[in-house]
Design a protein around this motif. Sequence first.
Motif, PDB file in Angstrom:
ATOM      1  N   THR A   1       0.808  -1.224   0.000  1.00  0.00           N
ATOM      2  CA  THR A   1       0.000   0.000   0.000  1.00  0.00           C
ATOM      3  C   THR A   1       0.839   1.270   0.000  1.00  0.00           C
ATOM      4  N   LYS A   2       2.132   1.140   0.039  1.00  0.00           N
ATOM      5  CA  LYS A   2       3.025   2.292   0.150  1.00  0.00           C
ATOM      6  C   LYS A   2       2.830   3.299  -0.985  1.00  0.00           C
ATOM      7  N   GLN A   3       2.849   2.851  -2.224  1.00  0.00           N
ATOM      8  CA  GLN A   3       2.696   3.753  -3.374  1.00  0.00           C
ATOM      9  C   GLN A   3       1.309   4.388  -3.374  1.00  0.00           C
TER      10      GLN A   3
ATOM     11  N   ASP B   1      -0.594   4.988  -0.804  1.00  0.00           N
ATOM     12  CA  ASP B   1      -0.638   5.974   0.275  1.00  0.00           C
ATOM     13  C   ASP B   1       0.149   7.236  -0.083  1.00  0.00           C
ATOM     14  N   GLN B   2       1.277   7.080  -0.765  1.00  0.00           N
ATOM     15  CA  GLN B   2       2.020   8.256  -1.237  1.00  0.00           C
ATOM     16  C   GLN B   2       1.161   9.043  -2.222  1.00  0.00           C
TER      17      GLN B   2
ATOM     18  N   VAL C   1      -1.387  11.110  -0.376  1.00  0.00           N
ATOM     19  CA  VAL C   1      -0.776  12.308   0.209  1.00  0.00           C
ATOM     20  C   VAL C   1      -0.672  13.397  -0.857  1.00  0.00           C
TER      21      VAL C   1
ATOM     22  N   TYR D   1      -0.101   8.646   7.764  1.00  0.00           N
ATOM     23  CA  TYR D   1       0.625   9.140   6.590  1.00  0.00           C
ATOM     24  C   TYR D   1       1.964   9.795   6.920  1.00  0.00           C
TER      25      TYR D   1
ATOM     26  N   ARG E   1       4.830   8.185   4.946  1.00  0.00           N
ATOM     27  CA  ARG E   1       4.737   8.485   3.516  1.00  0.00           C
ATOM     28  C   ARG E   1       5.150   9.932   3.253  1.00  0.00           C
ATOM     29  N   CYS E   2       4.812  10.837   4.155  1.00  0.00           N
ATOM     30  CA  CYS E   2       5.240  12.228   4.005  1.00  0.00           C
ATOM     31  C   CYS E   2       6.760  12.332   4.089  1.00  0.00           C
TER      32      CYS E   2
ATOM     33  N   GLU F   1       8.917  10.040   3.293  1.00  0.00           N
ATOM     34  CA  GLU F   1       9.454   9.475   2.048  1.00  0.00           C
ATOM     35  C   GLU F   1       9.337  10.481   0.909  1.00  0.00           C
ATOM     36  N   LEU F   2       8.177  11.126   0.797  1.00  0.00           N
ATOM     37  CA  LEU F   2       7.969  12.098  -0.276  1.00  0.00           C
ATOM     38  C   LEU F   2       8.873  13.319  -0.109  1.00  0.00           C
TER      39      LEU F   2
END
Length: 81
Positions: free
Chosen positions: A10-12, A14-15, A18, A45, A48-49, A51-52
């Motif tokens: 689900t990582k992508q 969830d990114q 965001v 999130y 994910r934040c 990472e982004l």
Amino acid sequence: MEAAEKVKPTKQRDQDLVVQALRASPEGLTPDEIAKIYDQLYNKYRPRCSELKAMGRIKAIDRRPSCATGNKQDVLVLCYE
């Protein structure tokens, strides 16, 4: 390690969520506000934040409101579209 493997599918997605939330809020949002938009737990999130931000897709602006834990939290915006 086990937790990282668990979120991998689900990582992508969830990114992407965001980015969608930030696209709809050009004034910026905190990770907690993003979670509230999607009716998720306040810390859903945050990774994910991070990472982004590391990818250069989002950045913090100079507002830092308190988050659910009482600590300060970055307000994030998109770097580019």
